[in-house]
Design an enzyme around this catalytic site. Structure first.
Site, PDB file in Angstrom:
ATOM      1  N   TYR A 143      -3.934   5.046   8.956  1.00  0.00           N
ATOM      2  CA  TYR A 143      -3.197   4.117   9.664  1.00  0.00           C
ATOM      3  C   TYR A 143      -2.991   5.180  11.082  1.00  0.00           C
ATOM      4  O   TYR A 143      -2.598   4.677  11.996  1.00  0.00           O
ATOM      5  CB  TYR A 143      -1.860   3.853   9.211  1.00  0.00           C
ATOM      6  CG  TYR A 143      -1.894   2.616   8.099  1.00  0.00           C
ATOM      7  CD1 TYR A 143      -2.700   2.227   7.363  1.00  0.00           C
ATOM      8  CD2 TYR A 143      -0.923   1.545   8.835  1.00  0.00           C
ATOM      9  CE1 TYR A 143      -2.585   1.255   6.728  1.00  0.00           C
ATOM     10  CE2 TYR A 143      -0.997   0.423   7.935  1.00  0.00           C
ATOM     11  CZ  TYR A 143      -1.967   0.188   7.027  1.00  0.00           C
ATOM     12  OH  TYR A 143      -1.971  -0.890   6.251  1.00  0.00           O
ATOM     13  N   LYS A 189      -9.714   7.581  -4.047  1.00  0.00           N
ATOM     14  CA  LYS A 189     -11.016   7.322  -4.174  1.00  0.00           C
ATOM     15  C   LYS A 189     -11.941   8.677  -4.158  1.00  0.00           C
ATOM     16  O   LYS A 189     -12.676   9.015  -3.387  1.00  0.00           O
ATOM     17  CB  LYS A 189     -11.515   6.413  -3.013  1.00  0.00           C
ATOM     18  CG  LYS A 189     -12.975   5.837  -2.894  1.00  0.00           C
ATOM     19  CD  LYS A 189     -13.224   4.788  -4.211  1.00  0.00           C
ATOM     20  CE  LYS A 189     -14.463   4.422  -4.133  1.00  0.00           C
ATOM     21  NZ  LYS A 189     -14.747   3.385  -5.227  1.00  0.00           N
ATOM     22  N   ASP A 222     -10.335   1.163  -6.851  1.00  0.00           N
ATOM     23  CA  ASP A 222     -10.889  -0.151  -7.281  1.00  0.00           C
ATOM     24  C   ASP A 222     -10.769  -0.409  -8.720  1.00  0.00           C
ATOM     25  O   ASP A 222     -10.339  -1.688  -9.047  1.00  0.00           O
ATOM     26  CB  ASP A 222     -12.557  -0.060  -7.093  1.00  0.00           C
ATOM     27  CG  ASP A 222     -13.288   1.451  -7.737  1.00  0.00           C
ATOM     28  OD1 ASP A 222     -12.369   2.126  -8.077  1.00  0.00           O
ATOM     29  OD2 ASP A 222     -14.589   1.318  -7.734  1.00  0.00           O
ATOM     30  N   ASP A 246      -1.098  -0.162   0.539  1.00  0.00           N
ATOM     31  CA  ASP A 246      -1.023  -1.317   1.328  1.00  0.00           C
ATOM     32  C   ASP A 246      -1.730  -2.563   0.518  1.00  0.00           C
ATOM     33  O   ASP A 246      -1.057  -3.610   0.211  1.00  0.00           O
ATOM     34  CB  ASP A 246      -1.500  -1.254   2.892  1.00  0.00           C
ATOM     35  CG  ASP A 246      -1.729  -2.671   3.558  1.00  0.00           C
ATOM     36  OD1 ASP A 246      -0.534  -3.447   3.581  1.00  0.00           O
ATOM     37  OD2 ASP A 246      -2.624  -3.220   4.173  1.00  0.00           O
ATOM     38  N   ASP A 250       0.275  -5.498  -2.383  1.00  0.00           N
ATOM     39  CA  ASP A 250       0.281  -6.984  -2.211  1.00  0.00           C
ATOM     40  C   ASP A 250      -0.217  -7.531  -3.458  1.00  0.00           C
ATOM     41  O   ASP A 250       0.292  -8.729  -3.836  1.00  0.00           O
ATOM     42  CB  ASP A 250      -0.851  -7.352  -1.180  1.00  0.00           C
ATOM     43  CG  ASP A 250      -0.122  -7.615   0.163  1.00  0.00           C
ATOM     44  OD1 ASP A 250       1.104  -7.056   0.516  1.00  0.00           O
ATOM     45  OD2 ASP A 250      -0.517  -8.409   1.201  1.00  0.00           O
TER      46      ASP A 250
HETATM   47  C1  IPM Z   1       2.978  -3.722   5.193  1.00  0.00           C
HETATM   48  C2  IPM Z   1       2.345  -4.586   6.408  1.00  0.00           C
HETATM   49  C3  IPM Z   1       2.186  -3.726   7.459  1.00  0.00           C
HETATM   50  C4  IPM Z   1       1.186  -2.380   7.081  1.00  0.00           C
HETATM   51  C5  IPM Z   1       1.499  -4.141   8.801  1.00  0.00           C
HETATM   52  C6  IPM Z   1       2.293  -5.380   9.256  1.00  0.00           C
HETATM   53  C7  IPM Z   1       1.326  -2.962   9.804  1.00  0.00           C
HETATM   54  O1  IPM Z   1       1.016  -5.197   5.843  1.00  0.00           O
HETATM   55  O2  IPM Z   1       4.090  -3.606   5.222  1.00  0.00           O
HETATM   56  O3  IPM Z   1       2.429  -3.977   4.252  1.00  0.00           O
HETATM   57  O4  IPM Z   1      -0.224  -2.534   6.860  1.00  0.00           O
HETATM   58  O5  IPM Z   1       1.465  -1.443   6.763  1.00  0.00           O
HETATM   59 MN    MN Z   2       0.629  -4.985   3.673  1.00  0.00          MN
END
Ligand code: IPM
Ligand code: MN
Length: 357
Positions: A143, A189, A222, A246, A250
């Protein structure tokens, strides 16, 4: 004299303002029955700040955050600003405030009680009882790594970590493990990436030197993504870098049936940044469809950070009680439930939380 905590609210874009409003409602009700006071300031961030100041994270917002004890952020981004590039994007405002607050460790807990296991896309038997915490490195990795470039023909980002950056976030993971089930799974990884080999070596060395009482394992990203779906109960604390965290967080958010449930705390320098993981969800913004739970749980993490455990526990217990009732926002609603708007759900949660105090 009772304590006063200053909170900077950054409602941002999309459903951000709606979930922030529910959080303030809940926090005010808690403060009324507690020994502390809460004071709020509100500032622009993301697309809202681009519209107001032509900058997704203006210095005035950074100053307001730094003058507070904590920052509550709703969400940033949306189609209106999708054509913008680089530092003008709403998302880069979020990255900037993370960096400014030196919020290098991002905590993303997922717990799936029976009342939510029913809503999971996975088999109820696989997810009930899941209780995991992802510790994602937040101010480094791909990032932020330099160099970055794009000449229209070729583009690149750089995944870069130093021993210091790895150690400080690994420490957070080991400390949390000691307060939980004493297990850390470091995800990388290392079979391919040089940066992951340094990550793994550093985590191992720190573990041997200072945390050998904690159980440590390593997994490739993975495989970890697959294991998250096959057998998520195996995880206690997951330690990983920025981009892997990230993605993996999710995936973990869906275990309980909705991304609208996952809170986060970004900590480091003392001023924590608390935000839901779900993002701005522009498709449902302004319609009372947003689930306020992730934002409200982020407030519980803030109260933990303030060392106000009674208030934080009241949120978690109150939320559990609220979920025993047959009311759900659109993301979790099916024929077994009555549909609630964002603010109806917020009212129910607030009422149940107050009963705990
Ligand atoms: C998160 C989001 C952010 C990230 C974006 C909106 C920059 O997806 O907080 O997970 O990738 O960190
Ligand atoms: Mn995210």
């Amino acid at each position: 004299m009772s304590k006063t905590y200053k909170i900077c609210l950054l409602p941002g874009d999309g459903i951000g303002p709606e979930v922030i409003a529910e959080s303030v409602k809940v926090l005010d009700a808690i403060a009324e029955k507690s020994t502390f006071n809460l004071e709020y300031t509100t500032a622009n961030a993301g697309g809202a700040a681009i519209d107001a100041h032509n900058d997704p994270m203006p210095q005035s917002t950074i100053d307001a955050c730094k003058a507070s004890n904590a920052v509550l952020l709703g969400a940033v981004g949306g189609p209106k600003w999708d054509e913008l590039t680089g530092a003008m994007r709403p998302e880069s405002g979020l990255l900037k405030i993370r960096k400014e607050l030196d919020a290098f460790a991002n905590l993303r807990p997922v717990a799936v009680p029976l009342s939510l296991a029913e809503s999971s896309p996975l088999r109820q038997s696989a997810v009930v009882g899941v209780d995991l915490l992802t510790v994602r490195e937040l101010t480094g990795g791909i990032y932020f790594g330099q160099p970055v470039g794009n000449d229209g023909n070729e583009a690149f980002n750089t995944m870069r970590y130093s021993v210091d950056e790895i150690e400080r976030v690994a420490r957070v993971a080991f400390e949390w493990a000691r307060k939980r089930r004493n297990k850390v799974m470091s995800v990388d990884k290392a079979n391919v990436l040089e940066v992951s080999r340094l990550w793994r070596d550093t985590v191992k060395t720190l573990h041997e030197a200072e945390y050998s009482d904690v159980e440590l394992d390593h997994m490739y990203i993975d495989n970890a993504t697959m294991q998250m779906v096959i057998n998520p109960r195996q995880f206690d604390v997951i330690l990983t870098g920025n981009i892997f965290g990230d993605i993996l967080s999710d995936t973990s958010a869906t275990l309980g049936g909705s991304l609208g449930l996952l809170p986060s705390a970004s900590i480091g320098s003392g001023i924590g940044l608390f935000e839901p993981v779900h993002g701005s969800a522009p498709d449902i913004a302004g319609q009372g469809k947003a689930n306020p739970i992730a934002m409200i749980l982020s407030c519980a993490m803030m109260l933990d950070d303030f060392d106000e455990p009674a208030a934080a526990t009241a949120i978690r217990k109150g939320l559990e009680a609220a979920l025993e009732q047959p009311l759900r926002t659109a993301d979790l609603c099916n024929e077994d439930y009555t549909l609630a708007t964002t603010s109806e759900m917020g009212d129910l949660i607030r009422d149940e939380i107050v009963k705990q105090l």
